[in-house]
Design a protein around this motif. Sequence first.
Motif, PDB file in Angstrom:
ATOM      1  N   VAL A  96       0.835  -1.205   0.000  1.00  0.00           N
ATOM      2  CA  VAL A  96       0.000   0.000   0.000  1.00  0.00           C
ATOM      3  C   VAL A  96       0.866   1.250   0.000  1.00  0.00           C
ATOM      4  O   VAL A  96       0.634   2.198  -0.775  1.00  0.00           O
ATOM      5  CB  VAL A  96      -0.945  -0.006   1.215  1.00  0.00           C
ATOM      6  CG1 VAL A  96      -1.666   1.333   1.324  1.00  0.00           C
ATOM      7  CG2 VAL A  96      -1.950  -1.132   1.111  1.00  0.00           C
ATOM      8  N   ARG A 115      -7.567   4.815  -6.194  1.00  0.00           N
ATOM      9  CA  ARG A 115      -7.353   3.370  -6.086  1.00  0.00           C
ATOM     10  C   ARG A 115      -6.413   3.049  -4.921  1.00  0.00           C
ATOM     11  O   ARG A 115      -6.586   2.028  -4.242  1.00  0.00           O
ATOM     12  CB  ARG A 115      -6.789   2.825  -7.396  1.00  0.00           C
ATOM     13  CG  ARG A 115      -7.782   2.867  -8.557  1.00  0.00           C
ATOM     14  CD  ARG A 115      -7.217   2.217  -9.810  1.00  0.00           C
ATOM     15  NE  ARG A 115      -8.206   2.166 -10.868  1.00  0.00           N
ATOM     16  CZ  ARG A 115      -8.373   3.116 -11.786  1.00  0.00           C
ATOM     17  NH1 ARG A 115      -7.564   4.184 -11.772  1.00  0.00           N
ATOM     18  NH2 ARG A 115      -9.313   3.003 -12.701  1.00  0.00           N
ATOM     19  N   SER A 116      -5.429   3.897  -4.682  1.00  0.00           N
ATOM     20  CA  SER A 116      -4.526   3.684  -3.553  1.00  0.00           C
ATOM     21  C   SER A 116      -5.258   3.824  -2.225  1.00  0.00           C
ATOM     22  O   SER A 116      -5.035   3.050  -1.284  1.00  0.00           O
ATOM     23  CB  SER A 116      -3.360   4.682  -3.612  1.00  0.00           C
ATOM     24  OG  SER A 116      -2.615   4.524  -4.795  1.00  0.00           O
ATOM     25  N   ARG A 118      -8.432   3.316  -1.759  1.00  0.00           N
ATOM     26  CA  ARG A 118      -9.291   2.141  -1.631  1.00  0.00           C
ATOM     27  C   ARG A 118      -8.488   0.936  -1.139  1.00  0.00           C
ATOM     28  O   ARG A 118      -8.935   0.197  -0.253  1.00  0.00           O
ATOM     29  CB  ARG A 118      -9.938   1.832  -2.982  1.00  0.00           C
ATOM     30  CG  ARG A 118     -10.861   0.626  -2.959  1.00  0.00           C
ATOM     31  CD  ARG A 118     -11.235   0.197  -4.354  1.00  0.00           C
ATOM     32  NE  ARG A 118     -11.983  -1.045  -4.351  1.00  0.00           N
ATOM     33  CZ  ARG A 118     -12.079  -1.859  -5.387  1.00  0.00           C
ATOM     34  NH1 ARG A 118     -11.473  -1.542  -6.525  1.00  0.00           N
ATOM     35  NH2 ARG A 118     -12.766  -2.979  -5.307  1.00  0.00           N
ATOM     36  N   LEU A 119      -7.304   0.736  -1.683  1.00  0.00           N
ATOM     37  CA  LEU A 119      -6.452  -0.365  -1.243  1.00  0.00           C
ATOM     38  C   LEU A 119      -6.060  -0.189   0.217  1.00  0.00           C
ATOM     39  O   LEU A 119      -6.025  -1.168   0.986  1.00  0.00           O
ATOM     40  CB  LEU A 119      -5.209  -0.452  -2.131  1.00  0.00           C
ATOM     41  CG  LEU A 119      -4.192  -1.547  -1.801  1.00  0.00           C
ATOM     42  CD1 LEU A 119      -4.843  -2.924  -1.886  1.00  0.00           C
ATOM     43  CD2 LEU A 119      -2.987  -1.463  -2.730  1.00  0.00           C
ATOM     44  N   LEU A 314      -1.291   3.087  -9.458  1.00  0.00           N
ATOM     45  CA  LEU A 314      -2.379   2.130  -9.650  1.00  0.00           C
ATOM     46  C   LEU A 314      -3.303   2.564 -10.777  1.00  0.00           C
ATOM     47  O   LEU A 314      -3.735   3.715 -10.841  1.00  0.00           O
ATOM     48  CB  LEU A 314      -3.179   1.968  -8.354  1.00  0.00           C
ATOM     49  CG  LEU A 314      -2.443   1.325  -7.173  1.00  0.00           C
ATOM     50  CD1 LEU A 314      -3.413   1.050  -6.036  1.00  0.00           C
ATOM     51  CD2 LEU A 314      -1.741   0.041  -7.594  1.00  0.00           C
ATOM     52  N   THR A 331       1.101  -5.764 -12.057  1.00  0.00           N
ATOM     53  CA  THR A 331       1.752  -5.210 -10.874  1.00  0.00           C
ATOM     54  C   THR A 331       3.032  -4.468 -11.252  1.00  0.00           C
ATOM     55  O   THR A 331       3.338  -3.402 -10.699  1.00  0.00           O
ATOM     56  CB  THR A 331       2.067  -6.336  -9.878  1.00  0.00           C
ATOM     57  OG1 THR A 331       0.849  -7.004  -9.527  1.00  0.00           O
ATOM     58  CG2 THR A 331       2.724  -5.784  -8.626  1.00  0.00           C
ATOM     59  N   SER A 384      -2.249  -7.031  -6.412  1.00  0.00           N
ATOM     60  CA  SER A 384      -1.727  -5.719  -6.025  1.00  0.00           C
ATOM     61  C   SER A 384      -2.829  -4.663  -5.909  1.00  0.00           C
ATOM     62  O   SER A 384      -2.548  -3.473  -5.902  1.00  0.00           O
ATOM     63  CB  SER A 384      -0.686  -5.249  -7.047  1.00  0.00           C
ATOM     64  OG  SER A 384      -1.265  -5.125  -8.343  1.00  0.00           O
ATOM     65  N   GLU A 385      -4.072  -5.103  -5.803  1.00  0.00           N
ATOM     66  CA  GLU A 385      -5.191  -4.177  -5.670  1.00  0.00           C
ATOM     67  C   GLU A 385      -6.281  -4.846  -4.851  1.00  0.00           C
ATOM     68  O   GLU A 385      -6.198  -6.050  -4.557  1.00  0.00           O
ATOM     69  CB  GLU A 385      -5.731  -3.794  -7.055  1.00  0.00           C
ATOM     70  CG  GLU A 385      -6.233  -4.990  -7.843  1.00  0.00           C
ATOM     71  CD  GLU A 385      -6.713  -4.616  -9.224  1.00  0.00           C
ATOM     72  OE1 GLU A 385      -6.901  -3.427  -9.486  1.00  0.00           O
ATOM     73  OE2 GLU A 385      -6.916  -5.538 -10.035  1.00  0.00           O
ATOM     74  N   ALA A 386      -7.302  -4.070  -4.474  1.00  0.00           N
ATOM     75  CA  ALA A 386      -8.448  -4.651  -3.783  1.00  0.00           C
ATOM     76  C   ALA A 386      -9.217  -5.514  -4.766  1.00  0.00           C
ATOM     77  O   ALA A 386      -9.855  -5.003  -5.689  1.00  0.00           O
ATOM     78  CB  ALA A 386      -9.342  -3.538  -3.227  1.00  0.00           C
ATOM     79  N   SER A 387      -9.147  -6.822  -4.607  1.00  0.00           N
ATOM     80  CA  SER A 387      -9.712  -7.750  -5.586  1.00  0.00           C
ATOM     81  C   SER A 387     -10.056  -9.064  -4.908  1.00  0.00           C
ATOM     82  O   SER A 387      -9.633  -9.322  -3.771  1.00  0.00           O
ATOM     83  CB  SER A 387      -8.699  -8.011  -6.706  1.00  0.00           C
ATOM     84  OG  SER A 387      -7.626  -8.795  -6.210  1.00  0.00           O
ATOM     85  N   LEU A 390      -6.742 -10.925  -3.830  1.00  0.00           N
ATOM     86  CA  LEU A 390      -6.110 -10.441  -2.605  1.00  0.00           C
ATOM     87  C   LEU A 390      -6.911 -10.867  -1.390  1.00  0.00           C
ATOM     88  O   LEU A 390      -6.343 -11.264  -0.355  1.00  0.00           O
ATOM     89  CB  LEU A 390      -5.982  -8.919  -2.647  1.00  0.00           C
ATOM     90  CG  LEU A 390      -5.327  -8.274  -1.421  1.00  0.00           C
ATOM     91  CD1 LEU A 390      -3.908  -8.796  -1.232  1.00  0.00           C
ATOM     92  CD2 LEU A 390      -5.324  -6.748  -1.545  1.00  0.00           C
TER      93      LEU A 390
END
Length: 410
Positions: A96, A115-116, A118-119, A314, A331, A384-387, A390
């Motif tokens: 992050v 996006r950052s 959110r992550l 991101l 990523t 590497s993201e909210a998914s 992950l």
Amino acid sequence: MSTVTAIRTRLGPKPGFREVSPERRRRRRVQLVWALLVMNVMTYFPGSLQLIPFPGIVGKLIAQGALPLALLLVLTVNRPARVRPSVYIFLASLLVTEAVMASLRSEFLISALYRSTRLFLFVVVLWLLTPWWTRKDLLLVRTHLIVLWFIVGSVVFGFLIAPGASRPDGRLVGMVWPIPPTQTGHYAAMAAGLTVVLWMAGLLKRNAALASVLTAVPVLLLTHTRTALIALLVGSVVAGLSLFTARSRVRKFFAIGIGVFSVGALTAGSLVTTWLARGQDTEQVTALTGRTFVWDAIIAQQRTTWQTLFGFGLSNKSFNGLPIDSNWLGTYYDTGVLGVSFCIAMVLFVFVGAWFTPQGPRRAVALFIVAYCVVASFTESGLSEASPYLLELTLAASLVYSRPPQEGVE
């Protein structure tokens, strides 16, 4: 104590009234937090086919609003806020931090910082859920499987209501909530895999497991998602081998599976080949539906030292308008070499932790998830993201956590 309360205390609860214990209320809120995280990673695709269409802004608000709601809810159940030390979450926090640094110098500053952020919030919620990682009842695993059953059930419902519209281009999609075929295949494969592993571990009854598999596997096949199918097979084999010496049902399952595979290879080989080809010629299959052209362009892209180390910030995981469809190259494009290093460290930590976890359900489920994520990562992005990837890798990390549970959480 008031007079009414005193009378009720003496008389007991009303006939037919079932009092819910505080621990059960906490458990339900934790389950709701996890369900909200799943809702947040179910990206809304405006313009997609839906049984009940509604404005795109409403769908995006539902999906994105689930994350702050999950944060508020987890703060009500984890009060005062407590977290467990975790190498995995620490690595995610480093990712992050690196993503924020990369996004600050991004060409698309606003979207990258969004996006950052959110992550960051996503990882904060995962931090606050760590007190429930070591529950003996595998609360988070069971919750995730229940949510997956609801998702797959909604896809089946949409298919039964509108069988033609739910298969544009011959691939099954979600109609209740717009879910593209690749994500539909992922949810179906993960539901089938977790069901099989829990059944092999003796934590799920045969009839329930059979009903789940007989629903999820056809959904997966109708999506024509090759990556999800291969990842499901690899993950199930790895998890089964971890239980092979401990459970006779696993040995019987492998024997039956080898027999079915052998007969199927001899009698339905052409059908399997047709399904895998998905109407594509040899060149398209070799190029992974055009993915390799995008990957070559990313590797050949000119970069500064900063961009090599930290990436471009991101993004929506696309390059020149085309999807990257690779976790490692996506990523690398977003967060550079450092981001890739953190993702590799997270996967290796979970795999090594699962390897040294005592034989049993926790180890089997963790190995299934990490094997699935590794296979899927070559043609799917998300670590590497909210998914979903992950979130599920975090689920695997929770299973290999060896610290004793805190008092009052179990």
